[in-house]
Design a protein around this motif. Sequence first.
Motif, PDB file in Angstrom:
ATOM      1  N   THR A 174     -48.406-123.309  24.105  1.00 19.28           N
ATOM      2  CA  THR A 174     -47.559-122.176  24.466  1.00 19.28           C
ATOM      3  C   THR A 174     -46.433-122.614  25.392  1.00 19.28           C
ATOM      4  O   THR A 174     -45.288-122.152  25.272  1.00 19.28           O
ATOM      5  CB  THR A 174     -48.396-121.080  25.130  1.00 19.28           C
ATOM      6  OG1 THR A 174     -49.477-120.718  24.271  1.00 19.28           O
ATOM      7  CG2 THR A 174     -47.549-119.848  25.415  1.00 19.28           C
ATOM      8  N   ASP A 183     -40.031-117.389  21.049  1.00 19.90           N
ATOM      9  CA  ASP A 183     -40.659-116.214  21.654  1.00 19.90           C
ATOM     10  C   ASP A 183     -41.739-115.594  20.775  1.00 19.90           C
ATOM     11  O   ASP A 183     -42.304-114.565  21.124  1.00 19.90           O
ATOM     12  CB  ASP A 183     -39.612-115.151  21.983  1.00 19.90           C
ATOM     13  CG  ASP A 183     -38.798-114.734  20.772  1.00 19.90           C
ATOM     14  OD1 ASP A 183     -39.080-115.254  19.676  1.00 19.90           O
ATOM     15  OD2 ASP A 183     -37.878-113.911  20.922  1.00 19.90           O
ATOM     16  N   SER A 184     -42.023-116.192  19.632  1.00 21.41           N
ATOM     17  CA  SER A 184     -43.043-115.659  18.733  1.00 21.41           C
ATOM     18  C   SER A 184     -44.411-116.207  19.112  1.00 21.41           C
ATOM     19  O   SER A 184     -44.577-117.407  19.347  1.00 21.41           O
ATOM     20  CB  SER A 184     -42.722-116.034  17.283  1.00 21.41           C
ATOM     21  OG  SER A 184     -43.803-115.691  16.431  1.00 21.41           O
ATOM     22  N   LEU A 185     -45.403-115.314  19.172  1.00 26.34           N
ATOM     23  CA  LEU A 185     -46.762-115.749  19.475  1.00 26.34           C
ATOM     24  C   LEU A 185     -47.446-116.360  18.263  1.00 26.34           C
ATOM     25  O   LEU A 185     -48.489-117.009  18.395  1.00 26.34           O
ATOM     26  CB  LEU A 185     -47.582-114.556  19.984  1.00 26.34           C
ATOM     27  CG  LEU A 185     -47.165-113.990  21.342  1.00 26.34           C
ATOM     28  CD1 LEU A 185     -48.053-112.819  21.724  1.00 26.34           C
ATOM     29  CD2 LEU A 185     -47.226-115.066  22.423  1.00 26.34           C
ATOM     30  N   ARG A 186     -46.874-116.151  17.072  1.00 31.23           N
ATOM     31  CA  ARG A 186     -47.457-116.774  15.889  1.00 31.23           C
ATOM     32  C   ARG A 186     -47.289-118.295  15.933  1.00 31.23           C
ATOM     33  O   ARG A 186     -48.123-119.029  15.409  1.00 31.23           O
ATOM     34  CB  ARG A 186     -46.810-116.229  14.627  1.00 31.23           C
ATOM     35  CG  ARG A 186     -47.201-114.811  14.262  1.00 31.23           C
ATOM     36  CD  ARG A 186     -46.681-114.447  12.890  1.00 31.23           C
ATOM     37  NE  ARG A 186     -47.053-113.084  12.504  1.00 31.23           N
ATOM     38  CZ  ARG A 186     -46.340-112.023  12.765  1.00 31.23           C
ATOM     39  NH1 ARG A 186     -45.190-112.156  13.422  1.00 31.23           N
ATOM     40  NH2 ARG A 186     -46.742-110.821  12.396  1.00 31.23           N
TER      41      ARG A 186
END
Length: 541
Positions: A174, A183-186
């Motif tokens: 992360t 900014d994508s959590l995927r």
Amino acid sequence: MDSDAWHRATLALELLAIDPGLGGLAVRARAGAIRDRLMARTDPAARRIHPAISDEALFGGLDLSATLSSGQLVQRAGLLDAPATLILTMAERCTTQLAARLALALDQGQAHCLIALDEGAEPDEALNPKLAERLAFHVDLSDVSIRDTDTAQRGKTGALQDVTHDPDLIDQITGIAAQLGIDSLRAPLFTLRAARAHAALFHRTRVTAEDLEVACALTLAHRATQMPESTPEQEEPEQSPDQPESESENETFDLPDELLLDAVRALLPDNLLDQLTAQKAKQGRGSGSGAAHKGNRRGRPLPSRAGKITDGARIDLISTLRAAAPWQTIRRNATGRDGLHIRTADIKIKRFEERSDRLLIFAVDASGSSALTRLAEAKGAVELLLAQAYARRDHVALVAFRGTGAELLLPPTRSLVQTKRRLAALPGGGGTPLASGLLMAFEEATQARRRGLTPTIAILTDGRANVALDGTGNRKQAAIDAQQIAQVVRANGTDALVIDTGNRPEPALRNLAQTLDAVYLPMPRADAQRLSASVATALGD
């Protein structure tokens, strides 16, 4: 190297075979032997789909012929009913509706896998970003030669469920994604899954430093939105006498973030910022053609709806039969008559989507603050755009502002020769009445919308507005007038594009673009060719 791109593509397919939860692979390549060789490595049972595929083919529906012949309701299975590998051809033409349906199928976690074949020839022709976000991998095979494709496939792999990892690994991934501006959590989740799949590929039971490095390069490089900053090297802490010199493969490891960033940085394109600007402009403006509206005679077919047989209405025969088929047995028993029974409620009317013509209104700054060379470049860019607009049969209008006001040099027309003649005669010098130019362009846009056109305002200026709307030389009032008119333009829903042609970006012009909700393109050292290309990209052409 080009062979590295091929290696990443084949490795991505192997990881997808181990863990379909990685979503899929976006392949940037034109149709040819290179792409065919890559597709030969996919699942033989993979199903090909195209951008115009119907909802019935995806989700299933009524089998009309079987229902009519048997007199009983017969349902047909869709491609998404069972886990499968789907190959989407011409992915750059994927509509928003299809992208949403495929994204929903991938989010449901039913082991679907999507191979998107992006055949776009221009930078702005690309897979829908919302769908691309759900695919872990992306590779560009445009420069790969046939000699680079001679690689052997691996045999049996390990079990994914047997692979473990350090619990703190997700925090490190992360952090790397944050440094790359992702900014994508995927993305970090894809990285972790790819690292575990890579470990299983080489029969390891625990994620190693090599697995993590490869996973970061495969899943994060194409998602980066900023160049990571280099961090100063730190001295490694001295090893205590009680600590063993080496750790086994199944122990935790400490891989510095800088090494992971170097692996990703090596794959970042040199023109990363230019690509992001073009993608942002494309997403902000949508389609380059006129606005879509519903019609009943021409254009792209839309799903039919229930309706009545009136003048001009066109019956969708297949949809009508499909609506009537489930009721045939009941209606025959009720009436005692054989044959096909169609009621008014079964009637389906065809619908089409047609697009209105677009009007491109050029508002060109011809003031003295725009140097003669900059004005010449702006004229050259407008001429190139005019030729493109003429090829699309768009309407073009030309507004020039200089001195104390603005002038409509050319009303909306399709005449390329006349437009070029007026543009060549455009003089330069005087003040910059930006508010007057914006107001006249907006008035033309309002009249065009009443005639059924879709207007777009393209402003070319250095941003140094110094003449107010009343013609007086008041720089402060000139900026206020421009902002007020920009608010009216935005409230009216008129699309706009602001090109800053000054030697350095002008903050006031950037604020004006924000007020307009317009694409802002600072182009201080651009020639006519680059100016026209950037405008065409922003307009979605």
